[in-house]
Design a protein around this motif. Structure first.
Motif, PDB file in Angstrom:
ATOM      1  N   SER A  22       0.884  -1.180   0.270  1.00  0.00           N
ATOM      2  CA  SER A  22      -0.192   0.001   0.094  1.00  0.00           C
ATOM      3  C   SER A  22       0.846   1.184  -0.540  1.00  0.00           C
ATOM      4  CB  SER A  22      -0.994  -0.061   1.709  1.00  0.00           C
ATOM      5  OG  SER A  22      -1.809  -0.982   1.254  1.00  0.00           O
ATOM      6  N   LEU A  23       1.529   1.349   0.658  1.00  0.00           N
ATOM      7  CA  LEU A  23       2.283   1.792   0.944  1.00  0.00           C
ATOM      8  C   LEU A  23       3.400   2.929  -0.141  1.00  0.00           C
ATOM      9  CD1 LEU A  23       4.061   1.853   4.596  1.00  0.00           C
ATOM     10  CD2 LEU A  23       2.717   4.110   3.839  1.00  0.00           C
ATOM     11  N   ALA A  24       3.954   1.737  -0.742  1.00  0.00           N
ATOM     12  CA  ALA A  24       4.422   1.431  -2.159  1.00  0.00           C
ATOM     13  C   ALA A  24       3.437   2.144  -3.159  1.00  0.00           C
ATOM     14  CB  ALA A  24       5.159   0.774  -2.878  1.00  0.00           C
ATOM     15  N   ARG A  25       2.550   2.575  -3.332  1.00  0.00           N
ATOM     16  CA  ARG A  25       1.493   2.164  -4.235  1.00  0.00           C
ATOM     17  C   ARG A  25       0.931   4.341  -4.282  1.00  0.00           C
ATOM     18  NH1 ARG A  25      -3.658   1.517  -4.390  1.00  0.00           N
ATOM     19  NH2 ARG A  25      -4.259   1.857  -6.859  1.00  0.00           N
ATOM     20  N   ILE A  26       1.349   4.601  -2.586  1.00  0.00           N
ATOM     21  CA  ILE A  26       1.072   5.879  -2.821  1.00  0.00           C
ATOM     22  C   ILE A  26       2.078   6.656  -3.215  1.00  0.00           C
ATOM     23  CG2 ILE A  26       0.443   7.664  -0.588  1.00  0.00           C
ATOM     24  CD1 ILE A  26      -0.508   5.528   0.776  1.00  0.00           C
ATOM     25  N   VAL A  27       3.357   5.951  -2.804  1.00  0.00           N
ATOM     26  CA  VAL A  27       4.858   7.160  -3.029  1.00  0.00           C
ATOM     27  C   VAL A  27       4.872   7.115  -4.545  1.00  0.00           C
ATOM     28  CG1 VAL A  27       7.537   6.645  -3.066  1.00  0.00           C
ATOM     29  CG2 VAL A  27       6.035   6.187  -0.740  1.00  0.00           C
ATOM     30  N   SER A  28       4.846   6.387  -5.437  1.00  0.00           N
ATOM     31  CA  SER A  28       4.488   5.833  -6.715  1.00  0.00           C
ATOM     32  C   SER A  28       2.753   6.959  -7.752  1.00  0.00           C
ATOM     33  CB  SER A  28       4.339   4.351  -7.710  1.00  0.00           C
ATOM     34  OG  SER A  28       5.356   3.940  -6.847  1.00  0.00           O
ATOM     35  N   GLY A  29       2.124   7.018  -6.943  1.00  0.00           N
ATOM     36  CA  GLY A  29       1.346   7.376  -7.194  1.00  0.00           C
ATOM     37  C   GLY A  29       0.567   6.684  -7.797  1.00  0.00           C
ATOM     38  N   GLU A  30       0.676   5.796  -7.671  1.00  0.00           N
ATOM     39  CA  GLU A  30      -0.927   4.580  -8.490  1.00  0.00           C
ATOM     40  C   GLU A  30      -2.100   4.945  -7.346  1.00  0.00           C
ATOM     41  OE1 GLU A  30       0.791   1.281  -8.687  1.00  0.00           O
ATOM     42  OE2 GLU A  30       3.316   1.971  -9.663  1.00  0.00           O
ATOM     43  N   ALA A  31      -2.046   5.444  -5.869  1.00  0.00           N
ATOM     44  CA  ALA A  31      -2.997   5.133  -5.100  1.00  0.00           C
ATOM     45  C   ALA A  31      -4.154   5.941  -5.452  1.00  0.00           C
ATOM     46  CB  ALA A  31      -2.813   4.573  -3.625  1.00  0.00           C
ATOM     47  N   ALA A  32      -5.615   6.085  -5.026  1.00  0.00           N
ATOM     48  CA  ALA A  32      -6.468   6.518  -4.764  1.00  0.00           C
ATOM     49  C   ALA A  32      -7.226   7.360  -3.658  1.00  0.00           C
ATOM     50  CB  ALA A  32      -7.106   6.221  -6.695  1.00  0.00           C
ATOM     51  N   CYS A  33      -7.291   8.613  -3.714  1.00  0.00           N
ATOM     52  CA  CYS A  33      -8.199   8.717  -2.338  1.00  0.00           C
ATOM     53  C   CYS A  33      -9.721   7.957  -2.879  1.00  0.00           C
ATOM     54  CB  CYS A  33      -8.239   9.889  -1.743  1.00  0.00           C
ATOM     55  SG  CYS A  33      -8.360  10.402   0.036  1.00  0.00           S
ATOM     56  N   THR A  34      -9.969   6.648  -2.467  1.00  0.00           N
ATOM     57  CA  THR A  34     -11.343   6.749  -2.310  1.00  0.00           C
ATOM     58  C   THR A  34     -12.194   6.382  -0.541  1.00  0.00           C
ATOM     59  OG1 THR A  34     -11.260   4.142  -2.381  1.00  0.00           O
ATOM     60  CG2 THR A  34     -11.816   5.527  -4.577  1.00  0.00           C
ATOM     61  N   GLY A  35     -13.640   6.646  -0.969  1.00  0.00           N
ATOM     62  CA  GLY A  35     -14.454   6.717   0.286  1.00  0.00           C
ATOM     63  C   GLY A  35     -14.462   7.354   0.947  1.00  0.00           C
ATOM     64  N   ARG A  36     -13.352   8.166   1.160  1.00  0.00           N
ATOM     65  CA  ARG A  36     -13.695   9.257   2.188  1.00  0.00           C
ATOM     66  C   ARG A  36     -12.961  11.135   2.200  1.00  0.00           C
ATOM     67  NH1 ARG A  36      -9.792   7.340   7.490  1.00  0.00           N
ATOM     68  NH2 ARG A  36     -11.814   5.239   7.215  1.00  0.00           N
ATOM     69  N   VAL A  37     -12.642  11.866   1.739  1.00  0.00           N
ATOM     70  CA  VAL A  37     -12.480  13.056   1.756  1.00  0.00           C
ATOM     71  C   VAL A  37     -12.016  13.855   3.117  1.00  0.00           C
ATOM     72  CG1 VAL A  37     -13.375  12.946  -0.335  1.00  0.00           C
ATOM     73  CG2 VAL A  37     -14.976  14.010   1.183  1.00  0.00           C
ATOM     74  N   PRO A  38     -11.217  14.869   3.294  1.00  0.00           N
ATOM     75  CA  PRO A  38     -10.979  15.644   4.434  1.00  0.00           C
ATOM     76  C   PRO A  38     -11.941  16.170   4.936  1.00  0.00           C
ATOM     77  CG  PRO A  38      -9.020  15.664   2.895  1.00  0.00           C
ATOM     78  CD  PRO A  38     -10.509  15.363   2.140  1.00  0.00           C
ATOM     79  N   ALA A  39     -13.075  16.071   6.312  1.00  0.00           N
ATOM     80  CA  ALA A  39     -13.474  17.594   6.299  1.00  0.00           C
ATOM     81  C   ALA A  39     -13.583  18.141   6.986  1.00  0.00           C
ATOM     82  CB  ALA A  39     -14.198  16.486   7.968  1.00  0.00           C
ATOM     83  N   PRO A  40     -14.354  18.753   6.351  1.00  0.00           N
ATOM     84  CA  PRO A  40     -14.270  20.823   7.062  1.00  0.00           C
ATOM     85  C   PRO A  40     -14.431  21.455   7.492  1.00  0.00           C
ATOM     86  CG  PRO A  40     -16.322  19.946   6.534  1.00  0.00           C
ATOM     87  CD  PRO A  40     -15.711  18.811   5.565  1.00  0.00           C
ATOM     88  N   LEU A  41     -13.352  22.054   7.922  1.00  0.00           N
ATOM     89  CA  LEU A  41     -13.190  22.582   9.359  1.00  0.00           C
ATOM     90  C   LEU A  41     -14.295  23.406   9.990  1.00  0.00           C
ATOM     91  CD1 LEU A  41      -9.115  23.733   8.976  1.00  0.00           C
ATOM     92  CD2 LEU A  41     -10.493  21.573  10.530  1.00  0.00           C
ATOM     93  N   ARG A  42     -14.666  23.795  11.049  1.00  0.00           N
ATOM     94  CA  ARG A  42     -15.025  24.463  11.967  1.00  0.00           C
ATOM     95  C   ARG A  42     -14.828  24.769  13.051  1.00  0.00           C
ATOM     96  NH1 ARG A  42     -18.763  19.711  11.374  1.00  0.00           N
ATOM     97  NH2 ARG A  42     -20.711  20.161  10.199  1.00  0.00           N
ATOM     98  N   GLY A  43     -14.337  26.516  12.813  1.00  0.00           N
ATOM     99  CA  GLY A  43     -14.305  27.473  14.290  1.00  0.00           C
ATOM    100  C   GLY A  43     -11.849  27.411  13.811  1.00  0.00           C
ATOM    101  N   GLY A  44     -12.116  26.939  12.354  1.00  0.00           N
ATOM    102  CA  GLY A  44     -10.521  27.076  12.546  1.00  0.00           C
ATOM    103  C   GLY A  44      -9.353  25.707  13.055  1.00  0.00           C
ATOM    104  N   GLY A  45      -9.442  24.534  12.997  1.00  0.00           N
ATOM    105  CA  GLY A  45      -8.357  24.033  13.594  1.00  0.00           C
ATOM    106  C   GLY A  45      -7.526  24.425  13.655  1.00  0.00           C
ATOM    107  N   ARG A  46      -6.345  23.548  14.720  1.00  0.00           N
ATOM    108  CA  ARG A  46      -4.532  24.197  14.929  1.00  0.00           C
ATOM    109  C   ARG A  46      -3.913  22.832  14.665  1.00  0.00           C
ATOM    110  NH1 ARG A  46      -1.118  24.173  18.917  1.00  0.00           N
ATOM    111  NH2 ARG A  46       0.326  25.731  18.558  1.00  0.00           N
ATOM    112  N   ALA A  47      -2.792  22.307  14.422  1.00  0.00           N
ATOM    113  CA  ALA A  47      -2.433  21.782  14.091  1.00  0.00           C
ATOM    114  C   ALA A  47      -0.970  21.620  15.614  1.00  0.00           C
ATOM    115  CB  ALA A  47      -1.472  21.741  13.130  1.00  0.00           C
TER     116      ALA A  47
END
Length: 327
Positions: free
Chosen positions: A302-327
């Motif tokens: 799985s990691l090799a597919r991600i690094v190679s650019g072959e993996a697709a993000c499916t089934g989940r997208v980043p949730a919108p922020l409310r109130g300006g989250g902080r890392a």
């Protein structure tokens, strides 16, 4: 009960938290960055760092630390390629696997707890396994693919697994500027290359602190206790954020909380593999906390597919922020 336990862990001395005794080492002659990435410049850099490792080995032997001297002797072997090496204060390194001068895809591995010069073998083995997997995928691609390189970045003093340092973000806060500077120098040296950050365990806390504005293609969190952010979007990165955890990884049993104390906080917040966090999931198989880069494993592929650019993000997208989250 949890708050009291973690507060006690921070307040009381913990024997396992002690770092290895400081072993003297020379001031490095080569800066901890990348600079030029031409074949000639890299060859010169690798040779200079090999000389630095040998000098550190001699100092460790004179100090009476046979274990450190043995580790350094192995690192100085012909065919090992270190972009950076600093043997002081427990040691910091960046080792290259593959042809960095021509790499179109670069994975930067950021390790978790208990990784250091005296316990480097498993980290190196994982980097080698990932590079072999990436090379096999490139060789099997129709018409071939641009070569890939892996950089094993041990650029900070990792905490001990059983220690207050592993429960708080102090080590990550100190490491994040170093990781940002290193990745930026790598991107400048290899413009156009696709760079992915692969962040294991406490290393994901480091990546979380370094992520804001960092222009990489992927930030991959695996075996993560949390990153100190409530959602992937709070990392403020243009990268695709991925998360995965093996079915037998003990991190899944760790409470994903963040508890404020007087001078710090304990824990790293929401679970990165939870739906609410909003990272892209990847298959991590049945393995445990140290198994993600094992040869032939599900997460390695799985990691090799991600690094190679072959993996697709499916089934989940980043949730919108409310109130300006902080890392």
């Amino acid at each position: 009960m949890l708050a009291g336990g973690v507060a006690a862990a921070v307040a009381l001395p913990v024997a396992a938290a002690a770092r290895p005794a400081a072993v003297p080492a020379p001031v490095p002659a080569v800066p901890f960055d990348v600079a030029a990435a031409t074949p000639a410049a890299l060859a010169q850099r690798y040779a200079a760092n090999r000389d630095g490792i040998r000098a550190a080995e001699r100092m460790a032997a004179a100090h009476g630390d046979r274990r450190r001297a043995g580790s350094l002797r192995a690192m100085a072997a012909p065919g090992r390629h270190f972009l950076s090496f600093d043997g002081r204060d427990g040691g910091r390194t960046a080792e290259v696997f593959g042809d960095l001068a021509h790499a179109g895809r670069i994975a930067v591995l950021v390790p978790g707890a208990d990784t250091g010069l005296d316990a480097y073998g498993r980290f190196r083995a994982g980097a080698e396994a990932l590079h072999r997997e990436l090379r096999a995928r490139a060789n099997g691609a129709p018409g071939g693919a641009r070569p890939a390189a892996v950089v094993a970045w041990l650029g900070y003093a990792t905490p001990a697994t059983v220690s207050p340092g592993a429960l708080t973000a102090g080590r990550a806060e100190a490491a994040a500027p170093r990781l940002r500077a290193f990745v930026r120098s790598l991107a400048a040296a290899r413009p156009g290359a696709r760079i992915s950050l692969l962040c294991h365990s406490y290393g994901s806390v480091v990546c979380g602190r370094a992520a804001a504005g960092l222009r990489v293609a992927d930030i991959v969190l695996y075996g993560s206790p949390g990153v100190g952010a409530d959602r992937a979007a709070a990392l403020r990165t243009p990268a695709t954020v991925w998360a995965g955890r093996g079915a037998d990884d003990w991190v899944g049993e760790v409470p994903h909380v963040r508890i404020p104390l007087l001078v710090t906080s304990v824990g790293f917040g929401p679970d990165p593999v939870s739906a609410d966090f909003g990272a892209c999931p990847f298959a991590a198989g049945p393995g445990g906390h140290s198994d993600y880069l094992d040869p032939g494993s599900v997460p390695l592929r799985s990691l090799a597919r991600i690094v190679s650019g072959e993996a697709a993000c499916t089934g989940r997208v980043p949730a919108p922020l409310r109130g300006g989250g902080r890392a």
